[in-house]
Design a protein around this motif. Sequence first.
Motif, mmCIF file in Angstrom:
data_model
loop_
_atom_site.group_PDB
_atom_site.id
_atom_site.type_symbol
_atom_site.label_atom_id
_atom_site.label_comp_id
_atom_site.label_asym_id
_atom_site.label_seq_id
_atom_site.Cartn_x
_atom_site.Cartn_y
_atom_site.Cartn_z
ATOM 1 N N ILE A 1 0.846 -1.212 0.000
ATOM 2 C CA ILE A 1 0.000 0.000 0.000
ATOM 3 C C ILE A 1 0.870 1.247 0.000
ATOM 4 C CG2 ILE A 1 -1.675 1.311 1.389
ATOM 5 C CD1 ILE A 1 -2.678 -1.546 2.368
ATOM 6 N N ASN A 2 1.902 1.237 0.846
ATOM 7 C CA ASN A 2 2.729 2.445 0.986
ATOM 8 C C ASN A 2 3.660 2.675 -0.200
ATOM 9 O OD1 ASN A 2 1.529 3.132 3.374
ATOM 10 N ND2 ASN A 2 3.044 2.087 4.651
ATOM 11 N N ASP A 3 3.876 1.628 -1.013
ATOM 12 C CA ASP A 3 4.688 1.803 -2.224
ATOM 13 C C ASP A 3 3.907 2.535 -3.309
ATOM 14 O OD1 ASP A 3 6.913 0.584 -1.272
ATOM 15 O OD2 ASP A 3 6.495 -1.382 -2.183
ATOM 16 N N ARG A 4 2.591 2.679 -3.118
ATOM 17 C CA ARG A 4 1.739 3.279 -4.155
ATOM 18 C C ARG A 4 1.172 4.618 -3.678
ATOM 19 N NH1 ARG A 4 2.515 -1.776 -4.710
ATOM 20 N NH2 ARG A 4 2.546 -2.688 -6.801
ATOM 21 N N GLU A 5 0.457 5.303 -4.588
ATOM 22 C CA GLU A 5 -0.121 6.601 -4.243
ATOM 23 C C GLU A 5 -1.135 6.443 -3.099
ATOM 24 O OE1 GLU A 5 1.010 9.274 -5.320
ATOM 25 O OE2 GLU A 5 1.925 8.841 -7.271
ATOM 26 N N LYS A 6 -1.296 7.508 -2.323
ATOM 27 C CA LYS A 6 -2.246 7.458 -1.211
ATOM 28 C C LYS A 6 -3.668 7.324 -1.757
ATOM 29 C CE LYS A 6 0.655 10.144 1.854
ATOM 30 N NZ LYS A 6 0.882 11.425 2.532
ATOM 31 N N PRO A 7 -4.404 6.282 -1.357
ATOM 32 C CA PRO A 7 -5.724 6.048 -1.949
ATOM 33 C C PRO A 7 -6.818 6.889 -1.288
ATOM 34 C CG PRO A 7 -5.178 4.269 -0.442
ATOM 35 C CD PRO A 7 -3.991 5.210 -0.428
ATOM 36 N N LEU A 8 -7.965 6.955 -1.978
ATOM 37 C CA LEU A 8 -9.112 7.686 -1.439
ATOM 38 C C LEU A 8 -9.711 6.925 -0.253
ATOM 39 C CD1 LEU A 8 -11.018 10.099 -1.770
ATOM 40 C CD2 LEU A 8 -12.329 8.766 -3.430
ATOM 41 N N ALA A 9 -9.691 5.602 -0.330
ATOM 42 C CA ALA A 9 -10.219 4.786 0.769
ATOM 43 C C ALA A 9 -9.357 3.548 0.929
ATOM 44 C CB ALA A 9 -11.666 4.386 0.492
ATOM 45 N N LEU A 10 -9.406 3.009 2.136
ATOM 46 C CA LEU A 10 -8.706 1.752 2.432
ATOM 47 C C LEU A 10 -9.651 0.942 3.305
ATOM 48 C CD1 LEU A 10 -6.220 -0.121 2.785
ATOM 49 C CD2 LEU A 10 -5.337 1.485 4.456
ATOM 50 N N TYR A 11 -9.792 -0.336 2.987
ATOM 51 C CA TYR A 11 -10.735 -1.182 3.734
ATOM 52 C C TYR A 11 -10.003 -2.356 4.369
ATOM 53 C CZ TYR A 11 -13.921 1.615 0.980
ATOM 54 O OH TYR A 11 -14.571 2.682 0.415
ATOM 55 N N VAL A 12 -10.362 -2.643 5.599
ATOM 56 C CA VAL A 12 -9.692 -3.694 6.349
ATOM 57 C C VAL A 12 -10.737 -4.656 6.901
ATOM 58 C CG1 VAL A 12 -8.171 -4.176 8.305
ATOM 59 C CG2 VAL A 12 -7.884 -2.057 7.002
ATOM 60 N N PHE A 13 -10.540 -5.925 6.628
ATOM 61 C CA PHE A 13 -11.392 -6.955 7.228
ATOM 62 C C PHE A 13 -10.504 -7.792 8.129
ATOM 63 C CE2 PHE A 13 -13.594 -5.809 3.346
ATOM 64 C CZ PHE A 13 -14.927 -5.806 3.723
ATOM 65 N N SER A 14 -10.580 -7.542 9.419
ATOM 66 C CA SER A 14 -9.762 -8.306 10.351
ATOM 67 C C SER A 14 -10.454 -8.373 11.702
ATOM 68 C CB SER A 14 -8.381 -7.658 10.508
ATOM 69 O OG SER A 14 -7.640 -8.360 11.487
ATOM 70 N N GLU A 15 -10.339 -9.549 12.340
ATOM 71 C CA GLU A 15 -10.870 -9.709 13.701
ATOM 72 C C GLU A 15 -9.866 -9.202 14.731
ATOM 73 O OE1 GLU A 15 -13.804 -10.616 14.379
ATOM 74 O OE2 GLU A 15 -14.554 -11.918 12.776
ATOM 75 N N SER A 16 -8.657 -8.917 14.292
ATOM 76 C CA SER A 16 -7.596 -8.570 15.237
ATOM 77 C C SER A 16 -7.454 -7.058 15.392
ATOM 78 C CB SER A 16 -6.271 -9.169 14.736
ATOM 79 O OG SER A 16 -5.180 -8.437 15.254
ATOM 80 N N ALA A 17 -7.646 -6.589 16.634
ATOM 81 C CA ALA A 17 -7.494 -5.152 16.891
ATOM 82 C C ALA A 17 -6.072 -4.710 16.579
ATOM 83 C CB ALA A 17 -7.852 -4.845 18.347
ATOM 84 N N ALA A 18 -5.102 -5.572 16.841
ATOM 85 C CA ALA A 18 -3.698 -5.208 16.604
ATOM 86 C C ALA A 18 -3.472 -4.972 15.105
ATOM 87 C CB ALA A 18 -2.780 -6.315 17.123
ATOM 88 N N VAL A 19 -4.068 -5.837 14.275
ATOM 89 C CA VAL A 19 -3.916 -5.672 12.821
ATOM 90 C C VAL A 19 -4.589 -4.374 12.370
ATOM 91 C CG1 VAL A 19 -4.646 -6.624 10.587
ATOM 92 C CG2 VAL A 19 -3.671 -8.132 12.333
ATOM 93 N N ARG A 20 -5.808 -4.143 12.852
ATOM 94 C CA ARG A 20 -6.539 -2.924 12.452
ATOM 95 C C ARG A 20 -5.758 -1.681 12.859
ATOM 96 N NH1 ARG A 20 -10.999 -5.906 14.669
ATOM 97 N NH2 ARG A 20 -11.101 -4.484 16.439
ATOM 98 N N GLU A 21 -5.218 -1.717 14.078
ATOM 99 C CA GLU A 21 -4.476 -0.551 14.559
ATOM 100 C C GLU A 21 -3.184 -0.338 13.786
ATOM 101 O OE1 GLU A 21 -4.178 -1.167 18.800
ATOM 102 O OE2 GLU A 21 -6.378 -1.091 18.941
#
Length: 440
Positions: free
Chosen positions: A361-381
């Motif tokens: 993600i960081n190698d590319r242009e900053k996107p308008l939106a980013l979506y995360v599907f994860s049960e892990s709070a650590a991953v989301r954070e």
Amino acid sequence: MNHPAPEQPADTVARLRAAFRTGRTKPVEWRTGQLRRLRAMLTERGAEIAAALHSDLGKSAAEAHRTEIDFTVREIDHTLAHLDEWLRPEPAPVPAHLGADATAWTQYDPLGVVLVIAPWNYPVQLLLAPVVGALASGDAVVAKPSELAPATSAALAELIPAYLDTEAVAVIEGGVPETTALLAERFDHIFYTGNGAVGRVVMRAAAEHLTPVTLELGGKSPVFVDRDTDLDVVADRLARGKFLNAGQTCVAPDYVLTDPETAAALESALARAVEGVYGADPAASPEYGRIVNERHFDRLSALLGSGRTAVGGGSDRTDKYIAPTVLADVAPDAPVMAEEIFGPILPIVAVPDLDAAIGFINDREKPLALYVFSESAAVRERIAAETSSGGLGHGLPLAHLTVSDLPFGGVGESGMGSYHGRYSIETFSHRKAVLAKPLG
Ligand code: NAD
């Protein structure tokens, strides 16, 4: 029969500026009155507007209401409910050297005459939601709908003058020549929604007059799917978010990053989800839209060859139909990964782990939106802390833009500035600093 010559952009802007100078747009009653008239237009003439959207984009009446007409009505209602509170001057603490009798505050001033330029994909919402902010801020407005949604553009050009104050609100239709002529004029703010190439044209033209701009652009909005998530839920939400309006949504999930094992399971979950939402033959579903024109159809068709087709893949040029499509085993340098897809094609790119996904993600242009599907709070954070995007959605694509109390806008290549709700007041007003010291 003699037709009067059409008004030139310079004359329209001069006329609106003269009206603004009289102060007619400043009283809050004018602002709320205009918002109520706009609301009446949307509710009384909703069927005509929905028919135009169907003609331009194959949108069903239900979708036209949900994503365009009712959406804008909600934005109006939210603004009407809170405008007094948003416009209230805000006191600021005064430093001791100015004495105890000095007071300071900020107050919102209208900017003047603003220009709103809209794209074709949500041609009602993306023209009118900024117009709501401009009217609420007490500005005069020139609204320029997209020529690529011609039925909707014509409908709005007819309805807006029939409902709103024509002294202070004008619609100018047209494509590149008309917009180029408009951009030569001096505005007090330009609000542009569309692609980044034209965003640069707008910003260059604005620079001539030192006019501030809001640029609502696009980009490739990534999705990260963690292992150990309920893939049927993920796939259902992804399918609804991605294939709405045949993928022609600025905040649509553009591509999925996940580990190879999850990728394999997600493919079949997406196949089930697409069938669940659009049936076995999406071409026959009244809920499934069409590609806006042949040029975009051909551009998208060329992307169908990337990777392996896991779902869909069919198309019909005469109907401008492209099936909801999922591409698997997509290489990071495949054509479908080069630019924003803006169509019903969802590539899955396998990455070994979270670190690789964040790096991708960081190698590319900053996107308008980013979506995360994860049960892990650590991953989301970690993703929230280590990436930058206009908006971030956990567990549900697209929905953040329906929250009127959240600013909607991009960052970096996905745009600058934001709007919706009170953020529209920030965008379309000047926050004036005032200090008052009694003369006694
Ligand atoms: P488009 O082709 O309708 O262009 C947008 C507007 O720019 C139109 O009004 C058009 O007349 C005008 N325009 C086009 N060329 C111009 C030129 N040379 N000079 C001046 N004006 C010109 O729409 P589009 O750009 O294809 O829209 C799709 C893009 O918009 C995608 O990248 C999408 O992500 C982005 N988008 C962003 C948002 C958002 O809210 N951030 C919303 C929708 C779309």
